[in-house]
Design a protein around this motif. Structure first.
Motif, mmCIF file in Angstrom:
data_model
loop_
_atom_site.group_PDB
_atom_site.id
_atom_site.type_symbol
_atom_site.label_atom_id
_atom_site.label_comp_id
_atom_site.label_asym_id
_atom_site.label_seq_id
_atom_site.Cartn_x
_atom_site.Cartn_y
_atom_site.Cartn_z
ATOM 1 N N ARG A 192 35.376 46.271 -13.631
ATOM 2 C CA ARG A 192 35.027 45.886 -12.257
ATOM 3 C C ARG A 192 33.728 46.545 -11.808
ATOM 4 O O ARG A 192 33.069 46.058 -10.880
ATOM 5 C CB ARG A 192 36.141 46.274 -11.289
ATOM 6 C CG ARG A 192 37.440 45.515 -11.445
ATOM 7 C CD ARG A 192 38.454 46.028 -10.441
ATOM 8 N NE ARG A 192 38.672 47.469 -10.574
ATOM 9 C CZ ARG A 192 39.070 48.260 -9.577
ATOM 10 N NH1 ARG A 192 39.290 47.756 -8.375
ATOM 11 N NH2 ARG A 192 39.261 49.562 -9.785
ATOM 12 N N TYR A 193 33.362 47.632 -12.442
ATOM 13 C CA TYR A 193 32.167 48.379 -12.032
ATOM 14 C C TYR A 193 30.903 47.939 -12.787
ATOM 15 O O TYR A 193 29.824 48.454 -12.530
ATOM 16 C CB TYR A 193 32.399 49.874 -12.246
ATOM 17 C CG TYR A 193 33.444 50.452 -11.305
ATOM 18 C CD1 TYR A 193 33.077 51.065 -10.125
ATOM 19 C CD2 TYR A 193 34.804 50.363 -11.608
ATOM 20 C CE1 TYR A 193 34.025 51.594 -9.258
ATOM 21 C CE2 TYR A 193 35.762 50.883 -10.753
ATOM 22 C CZ TYR A 193 35.368 51.496 -9.584
ATOM 23 O OH TYR A 193 36.306 52.003 -8.731
ATOM 24 N N LEU A 194 31.051 47.005 -13.715
ATOM 25 C CA LEU A 194 29.877 46.524 -14.453
ATOM 26 C C LEU A 194 29.070 45.563 -13.594
ATOM 27 O O LEU A 194 29.631 44.696 -12.924
ATOM 28 C CB LEU A 194 30.320 45.820 -15.738
ATOM 29 C CG LEU A 194 30.825 46.714 -16.872
ATOM 30 C CD1 LEU A 194 31.416 45.862 -17.974
ATOM 31 C CD2 LEU A 194 29.693 47.587 -17.415
ATOM 32 N N ARG B 38 27.488 41.323 -8.169
ATOM 33 C CA ARG B 38 27.528 42.758 -8.476
ATOM 34 C C ARG B 38 26.116 43.255 -8.838
ATOM 35 O O ARG B 38 25.863 43.670 -9.972
ATOM 36 C CB ARG B 38 28.511 43.020 -9.622
ATOM 37 C CG ARG B 38 29.918 42.513 -9.349
ATOM 38 C CD ARG B 38 30.902 42.909 -10.433
ATOM 39 N NE ARG B 38 30.501 42.460 -11.744
ATOM 40 C CZ ARG B 38 30.676 41.224 -12.212
ATOM 41 N NH1 ARG B 38 31.239 40.304 -11.453
ATOM 42 N NH2 ARG B 38 30.282 40.889 -13.435
ATOM 43 N N PRO B 39 25.187 43.254 -7.885
ATOM 44 C CA PRO B 39 23.817 43.690 -8.187
ATOM 45 C C PRO B 39 23.705 45.209 -8.237
ATOM 46 O O PRO B 39 24.376 45.921 -7.484
ATOM 47 C CB PRO B 39 23.010 43.107 -7.025
ATOM 48 C CG PRO B 39 23.970 43.107 -5.881
ATOM 49 C CD PRO B 39 25.328 42.824 -6.488
ATOM 50 N N PHE C 196 30.777 45.339 -3.757
ATOM 51 C CA PHE C 196 30.473 46.061 -4.991
ATOM 52 C C PHE C 196 29.899 47.436 -4.677
ATOM 53 O O PHE C 196 30.253 48.430 -5.318
ATOM 54 C CB PHE C 196 29.491 45.238 -5.821
ATOM 55 C CG PHE C 196 29.268 45.765 -7.217
ATOM 56 C CD1 PHE C 196 30.322 45.978 -8.083
ATOM 57 C CD2 PHE C 196 27.974 46.031 -7.670
ATOM 58 C CE1 PHE C 196 30.110 46.461 -9.373
ATOM 59 C CE2 PHE C 196 27.754 46.497 -8.952
ATOM 60 C CZ PHE C 196 28.822 46.720 -9.803
ATOM 61 N N ARG C 197 29.051 47.489 -3.679
ATOM 62 C CA ARG C 197 28.485 48.782 -3.266
ATOM 63 C C ARG C 197 29.589 49.713 -2.779
ATOM 64 O O ARG C 197 29.615 50.906 -3.097
ATOM 65 C CB ARG C 197 27.438 48.539 -2.172
ATOM 66 C CG ARG C 197 26.731 49.808 -1.698
ATOM 67 C CD ARG C 197 27.356 50.347 -0.443
ATOM 68 N NE ARG C 197 26.725 51.585 -0.007
ATOM 69 C CZ ARG C 197 27.266 52.398 0.873
ATOM 70 N NH1 ARG C 197 28.461 52.133 1.400
ATOM 71 N NH2 ARG C 197 26.651 53.516 1.224
ATOM 72 N N ASN C 198 30.546 49.186 -2.019
ATOM 73 C CA ASN C 198 31.629 50.022 -1.494
ATOM 74 C C ASN C 198 32.548 50.506 -2.611
ATOM 75 O O ASN C 198 33.115 51.602 -2.530
ATOM 76 C CB ASN C 198 32.427 49.242 -0.446
ATOM 77 C CG ASN C 198 31.604 48.972 0.807
ATOM 78 O OD1 ASN C 198 30.596 49.643 1.061
ATOM 79 N ND2 ASN C 198 32.024 47.980 1.598
ATOM 80 N N LEU C 199 32.718 49.681 -3.638
ATOM 81 C CA LEU C 199 33.524 50.090 -4.790
ATOM 82 C C LEU C 199 32.921 51.326 -5.441
ATOM 83 O O LEU C 199 33.623 52.309 -5.743
ATOM 84 C CB LEU C 199 33.600 48.935 -5.783
ATOM 85 C CG LEU C 199 34.521 49.105 -6.992
ATOM 86 C CD1 LEU C 199 35.977 49.116 -6.563
ATOM 87 C CD2 LEU C 199 34.273 47.986 -8.005
ATOM 88 N N ARG D 122 25.303 49.173 -21.227
ATOM 89 C CA ARG D 122 25.084 48.255 -22.351
ATOM 90 C C ARG D 122 26.253 47.311 -22.558
ATOM 91 O O ARG D 122 26.126 46.313 -23.265
ATOM 92 C CB ARG D 122 24.818 49.061 -23.629
ATOM 93 C CG ARG D 122 23.412 49.648 -23.679
ATOM 94 C CD ARG D 122 23.230 50.638 -24.793
ATOM 95 N NE ARG D 122 21.933 51.295 -24.688
ATOM 96 C CZ ARG D 122 21.609 52.422 -25.293
ATOM 97 N NH1 ARG D 122 22.498 53.038 -26.075
ATOM 98 N NH2 ARG D 122 20.414 52.952 -25.131
ATOM 99 N N ARG D 123 27.383 47.619 -21.957
ATOM 100 C CA ARG D 123 28.526 46.694 -22.029
ATOM 101 C C ARG D 123 28.317 45.463 -21.153
ATOM 102 O O ARG D 123 29.005 44.461 -21.320
ATOM 103 C CB ARG D 123 29.805 47.416 -21.611
ATOM 104 C CG ARG D 123 30.342 48.355 -22.696
ATOM 105 C CD ARG D 123 31.480 49.211 -22.209
ATOM 106 N NE ARG D 123 32.425 48.477 -21.372
ATOM 107 C CZ ARG D 123 33.228 49.062 -20.498
ATOM 108 N NH1 ARG D 123 33.187 50.377 -20.329
ATOM 109 N NH2 ARG D 123 34.060 48.346 -19.770
ATOM 110 N N ALA D 124 27.362 45.526 -20.227
ATOM 111 C CA ALA D 124 27.068 44.385 -19.361
ATOM 112 C C ALA D 124 26.117 43.445 -20.087
ATOM 113 O O ALA D 124 25.003 43.171 -19.632
ATOM 114 C CB ALA D 124 26.476 44.863 -18.040
#
Length: 549
Positions: free
Chosen positions: A266-268, A211-212, A335-338, A289-291
Motif C-alpha cells: 500500500r505504501y508503494l 500514490r504520487p 496516500f500522504r496521510n498513510l 525498486r519494487r514499484a
C-alpha cells in the motif's frame, strides 16, 4: 523472425522506439544478427555499403538531410576503426550518428583470436556516449542492457546532438532466427522545456496519480527548496528525503519509515518525481525498486538519466525547483496521510527510545545540543556509520561526501569548509575515516571553529551491521580493520585540543566543551565505544520500531 540474441532484440526494439528510421549496414558475420534484425524491423530501412569508412559518411549525409539519428552498423575488429573520420566530422557538426558495432566476447580480446581489438572506447572523445551491452542472463542484466541503449540514444539528441557508439559483444552461435516478435522495451524519454513552464501533461500525470511520491536525493543546501517541499507535503504529496537533501519536517525518518512499511505494498508509489543525487538508505532504494510499474520522472539541469530505482520513464532537463513550483494542491491526501501516520509512529518511537552509552547516544546528544545552542553551525558527517546515525537525529542540512561514498577526505572537506566559514563547523567521523585522513589536521591555517566528534569503536562499525559477515574469521582483523589506535598523539603533534570519553557522564561533560568552549585551534572529542555493542544497539533500535506495527 528475429535473432535469438536478446541484446540485439532489445537494441532493435529501442532503436525503433526512439524513432530511428534508417540504417547503413556493412558486411560481416559477427554483426549479421544485428543486420538481420534491422532488415526484419518494419520501422527501419537498410542501406548496404561495403566500405565502412564510406558507409559512415553515407550515414552522416542521411543525418544531415533527415535531421534525425541514423545507424551505421559494422562488424568487429578494424571495421570499427574505419568509421572514425565520419564520427569526428559528426562530432563537430553535432550530427546524431549512431555507430553500432558487433564485437567478440570480452574474454577473447587480446588473446590472438581473429578480428578482435578493444572496442568499447575505440572512438574516444569524438562520441557523446559509448556503451557496451551485456548479453543478458537475468532480469537485472536485461534492465542494464535496456538502460544502456536508452542512455546512448538520448545522448545523441541532447545539447544540439552528436555521435554515439553502441558496442554489442556476441557469443556464438550467431545465426539462429527463431524469435517471432521484438520485446516491448521500456522507453526513457527526454523532455527539454522550451520555456519555464513544463508540459502540462507531465504535471497532470503526477497530480492525478493515486500514490504520487517526490524523492529528494543529496542536494546543495537550498532554503527555498526546503520551503517548497514543505508546501508540497501540505498539498498532499508524499515527500521522502534525508537531511542530505534539505532540512525540514520531510527530511526526517526516511530509513525508519521504510523499515516500518517495507512489506506493505500500500505504501508503494504509482508515480515518482526524483530530484537530487544519491540516497544513503539502501533499504529505501530496495523498497522503491519494487514499484516496477510506477512512472518515474527525474529532473536535472543536465538532462542526464539516473535509473537508480530501475523504473525511469523520462528526464526533464530543468532545475528541480522550476518543476516543483508547478505542482498544485491534490484533491486526495490519502496516500500522504498513510505515510504521515508511519512517520508519526517513528517519531514517537525515537522520542521514547533512550540509548545507553554508545555512538548512537553521542550523535543524539550532539544534535540536541547544537539544535539548542548552536543553530548557525554547519555539521559534516563522514561516510559509513556516521552519516547513518546523522540521518536519525539531524535537525539541519547534512554535508557529506556521498558522491562516491569513500571514507577518504571527509575530515579534510570539513576542515576546508571551516577555513571559509566564520561559524562553528562540526565533523562527526568514524575511526577508520579519521585515521585515514589524519593529515587534515597537519595545517597551520586551521582555527578553533573546527570541532570534531570522533567515534572510535576500534574498527569499521558498519561491517558489524552486515548480516553474515561476522561469521567470517577474516571479519575483525582483515575486513573491519580492528585496531587500538587513539587520536591523542595525532592531536598533540598538530596542536589540536584533545578530549576523550568512555562513559555517558564524561561524554555529557565533554560535549559541553566541544560545543561551547572558546579555542584558537580545533577541538577533538574522541568517544570510545564497543563495535559489537554499537551494532547490537543499532539493530535493537529498528527491531523495537518494527514491533510497533
Amino acid at each position: 523472425m528475429y535473432s535469438n540474441k536478446e541484446s540485439v532484440n532489445i537494441l532493435t526494439a529501442l532503436l525503433a522506439a526512439h524513432g530511428v528510421r534508417r540504417a547503413v549496414v556493412c558486411p560481416g558475420s559477427r554483426n549479421s544478427a544485428i543486420v538481420h534484425n534491422l532488415n526484419e524491423c518494419p520501422a527501419i530501412s537498410c542501406y548496404p555499403v561495403t566500405d565502412e569508412r564510406s558507409a559512415a559518411f553515407y550515414a552522416l549525409g542521411m543525418c544531415q538531410a533527415a535531421n534525425e539519428p541514423v545507424v551505421v552498423c559494422v562488424t568487429s575488429g578494424t571495421a570499427l576503426l574505419n568509421v572514425l573520420p565520419a564520427v569526428a566530422e559528426a562530432c563537430y557538426q553535432h550530427q546524431p550518428l549512431v555507430v553500432v558495432s558487433a564485437d567478440r566476447p570480452g574474454q577473447w580480446i587480446d588473446q590472438l583470436d581473429g578480428q578482435t581489438l578493444p572496442q568499447p572506447d575505440a572512438l574516444g572523445r569524438f562520441v557523446r556516449k559509448a556503451v557496451s551491452l551485456p548479453e543478458p542472463h537475468d532480469d537485472e542484466e536485461r534492465w542494464y542492457c535496456n538502460r544502456l541503449v536508452n542512455e546512448a540514444l538520448l545522448a545523441c539528441r541532447q545539447n544540439g546532438g552528436g555521435p554515439v557508439h553502441i558496442n554489442v559483444p556476441l557469443t556464438e552461435p550467431l545465426f539462429d532466427y527463431c524469435v517471432e516478435k521484438l520485446p516491448e522495451e521500456r522507453l526513457i524519454s527526454l523532455y527539454t522545456p522550451k520555456a519555464a513552464l513544463i508540459d502540462g501533461a507531465i504535471i497532470r500525470e503526477f497530480e492525478n496519480a493515486e500514490r504520487p511520491m517526490i524523492i529528494v536525493g543529496q542536494m546543495k543546501e537550498n532554503p527555498s527548496l526546503a520551503i517548497d517541499l514543505e508546501r508540497l507535503d501540505g498539498a498532499g504529496y508524499v515527500v521522502l528525503q534525508e537531511p542530505l537533501g534539505s532540512k525540514g519536517p520531510t527530511a526526517r525518518y526516511l530509513e525508519e519509515a521504510v523499515a516500518l512499511v517495507e512489506n506493505d505494498d500500500r505504501y508503494l508509489p504509482d508515480c515518482i518525481f526524483y530530484v537530487g543525487d544519491a540516497l544513503v538508505s539502501k533499504r529505501a532504494r530496495k523498497f522503491l525498486r519494487r514499484a516496477r510499474h510506477a512512472h518515474c520522472w527525474e529532473a536535472n539541469p543536465e538532462g542526464v538519466p539516473h535509473d537508480v530505482l530501475m523504473n525511469l520513464t523520462g528526464i526533464i532537463q530543468a532545475r528541480p525547483e522550476e518543476v516543483l513550483l508547478q505542482f498544485c494542491e491534490r484533491r486526495s491526501h490519502a496516500f500522504r496521510n498513510l505515510w504521515a501516520a508511519a512517520r508519526m509512529k517513528v517519531r514517537e518511537h525515537q522520542e521514547h527510545f533512550e540509548p545507553p552509552y554508545s555512538q548512537l547516544l553521542a550523535v543524539k546528544w550532539l544534535e540536541e545540543t547544537t539544535a539548542r545552542d548552536d543553530l548557525s553551525s554547519a555539521i559534516h558527517y563522514a561516510n559509513s556509520t556516521a552519516v547513518r546515525l546523522g540521518n536519525l537525529y539531524s535537525w539541519h542540512h547534512i554535508h557529506c561526501n556521498r558522491g562516491v561514498n569513500g571514507i577518504e577526505g571527509s575530515l579534510s572537506t570539513a576542515a576546508g569548509y571551516s577555513l571559509v566559514s566564520d561559524e562553528r563547523v562540526y565533523c562527526v567521523i568514524g575511526d577508520l575515516s579519521f585515521f585515514y585522513d589524519q593529515n587534515a589536521l597537519w595545517n597551520r591555517n586551521l582555527r578553533g571553529n573546527l570541532r570534531i566528534l570522533l567515534l572510535n569503536n576500534g574498527g569499521g562499525g558498519l561491517f558489524y551491521q552486515l548480516d553474515g559477515l561476522s561469521a567470517s574469521r577474516a571479519c575483525d582483523d582483515l575486513v573491519a580493520g580492528r585496531h587500538q589506535t587513539t587520536a591523542e598523539g595525532i592531536c598533540r603533534e598538530n596542536n589540536v585540543a584533545y578530549y576523550s570519553a568512555d562513559n555517558a557522564a564524561v561524554l555529557e561533560n565533554r560535549l559541553g566543551v566541544l560545543t561551547s568552549e572558546h579555542s584558537e585551534r580545533p577541538i577533538v572529542l574522541e568517544v570510545f565505544t564497543s563495535a559489537e555493542q554499537d551494532a547490537a544497539l543499532y539493530r535493537k533500535y529498528y527491531e523495537l520500531l518494527k514491533g510497533k506495527i
